[in-house]
Design a protein around this motif. Structure first.
Motif, short mmCIF file in Angstrom:
data_model
loop_
_atom_site.label_atom_id
_atom_site.label_comp_id
_atom_site.label_asym_id
_atom_site.label_seq_id
_atom_site.Cartn_x
_atom_site.Cartn_y
_atom_site.Cartn_z
N MET A 138 0.84 -1.20 0.00
CA MET A 138 0.00 0.00 0.00
C MET A 138 0.87 1.25 0.00
O MET A 138 1.89 1.31 0.67
N VAL A 139 0.47 2.26 -0.75
CA VAL A 139 1.22 3.50 -0.80
C VAL A 139 0.94 4.31 0.46
O VAL A 139 -0.21 4.57 0.81
N ALA A 140 2.00 4.73 1.16
CA ALA A 140 1.85 5.54 2.36
C ALA A 140 2.08 7.00 1.99
O ALA A 140 3.17 7.37 1.53
N ILE A 187 5.15 5.80 -13.33
CA ILE A 187 4.08 4.80 -13.40
C ILE A 187 2.88 5.22 -12.56
O ILE A 187 1.74 5.14 -13.02
N THR A 188 3.12 5.66 -11.34
CA THR A 188 2.01 6.09 -10.48
C THR A 188 1.27 7.27 -11.10
O THR A 188 0.03 7.33 -11.06
N LEU A 189 2.00 8.20 -11.67
CA LEU A 189 1.36 9.35 -12.33
C LEU A 189 0.46 8.88 -13.45
O LEU A 189 -0.67 9.37 -13.60
N LEU A 190 0.92 7.92 -14.24
CA LEU A 190 0.11 7.40 -15.34
C LEU A 190 -1.20 6.80 -14.82
O LEU A 190 -2.27 7.06 -15.37
N LEU A 191 -1.12 6.01 -13.76
CA LEU A 191 -2.31 5.37 -13.22
C LEU A 191 -3.30 6.41 -12.69
O LEU A 191 -4.52 6.28 -12.89
N TRP A 192 -2.80 7.44 -12.04
CA TRP A 192 -3.71 8.46 -11.49
C TRP A 192 -4.30 9.33 -12.60
O TRP A 192 -5.43 9.79 -12.48
N VAL A 231 -4.96 -0.64 -7.78
CA VAL A 231 -3.59 -1.04 -8.13
C VAL A 231 -2.60 0.05 -7.75
O VAL A 231 -1.53 -0.23 -7.20
N SER A 232 -2.95 1.31 -8.03
CA SER A 232 -2.03 2.41 -7.75
C SER A 232 -1.86 2.66 -6.25
O SER A 232 -0.82 3.18 -5.83
N TRP A 233 -2.86 2.29 -5.46
CA TRP A 233 -2.85 2.63 -4.03
C TRP A 233 -2.37 1.49 -3.14
O TRP A 233 -1.68 1.72 -2.15
#
Length: 247
Positions: A1-3, A120-125, A157-159
């Protein structure tokens, strides 16, 4: 999980670059996407994402050319409909009709460019934000559910997943958009040849331009092939770098 603690950490998380993906991951995700596009049942499920991008392309083109967007409908048979008002002919209508079949690979190309920077995270958001923006214009229940489920999966997936899982998911999705733009064009021409799509985008374009439907189908195919090759080169960067090849 992203903190994440606070807006500053959120901004840093979105803009930070992840490590270069293993070349094997890039190759395997491309093969997975190819299998999905090539096989009947996975394609039947995955094609909903292509339809979302297709109708989103119509909608965005309509807005950018000054047409009034009335709504978008997504159907369980993976078809869709975007309704806009304005001049029935002219550049705005041509671009609106043209945008549908070329939108999925163009979205994939934009995704490949973002992945080239390892964000990658930027793309998903960004994907989640675009789905939420499109949700405002959806006018049927299945369309709402389709966008909510798709957006929910991307957000989860991103979180909640590790960077490795995010990378695999993002690369598979981008490969799928790039490759998935080819099959609908082939299906379009096959159905047209059987007289089963008399009101297709290509036929509507033929009705407001001097060019026949086959010209537009060919244009869809050529654009999507060029975009596929360009996107593939962007995604294959790690593989080419490891092989000592500079493009």
């Amino acid at each position: 999980m992203v903190a994440i603690d606070g807006l500053t950490d959120l901004w840093e998380t979105l803009l930070s670059a992840q490590p270069d993906p293993p070349p094997l991951l890039v190759l395997l995700t491309g093969l997975v996407a190819l299998v999905v596009v090539s096989t009947r049942v996975p394609w039947r499920i995955g094609r909903n994402a292509i339809t979302i991008a297709h109708e989103g392309g119509h909608a965005l083109a309509a807005l950018l050319t000054g047409r009034r967007l009335h709504g978008i409908r997504l159907h369980s048979d993976t078809s869709g409909l975007t309704l806009s008002a304005g001049r029935p002919t002219g550049p705005g209508m041509v671009l609106t009709l043209l945008a549908g079949y070329v939108a999925p690979p163009l979205v994939g190309l934009a995704g490949a460019w973002i992945l080239g920077g390892n964000r990658i995270t930027l793309l998903l958001w960004i994907a989640v934000a675009l789905l939420l923006a499109m949700l405002i214009m959806i006018r049927n229940v299945f369309g709402v559910l389709s966008l909510l489920v798709t957006g929910g999966i991307v957000l989860a997936v991103s979180w909640y997943t590790s960077p490795e899982v995010q990378a695999a998911f993002a690369y598979t999705g981008v490969w799928f958009l790039l490759l998935g733009g080819i099959r609908p064009v082939a299906e379009l021409q096959r159905l047209r040849a059987r007289g089963r799509m008399p009101a297709s985008d290509a036929d509507q374009l033929a009705g407001i331009t001097p060019f026949p439907p086959f010209f537009w189908v060919t244009l869809f195919a050529l654009v999507n092939l060029v975009v596929l090759v360009t996107g593939a080169l962007l995604l294959a960067g790690p593989i080419l770098t490891e092989a000592g090849i500079t493009v």
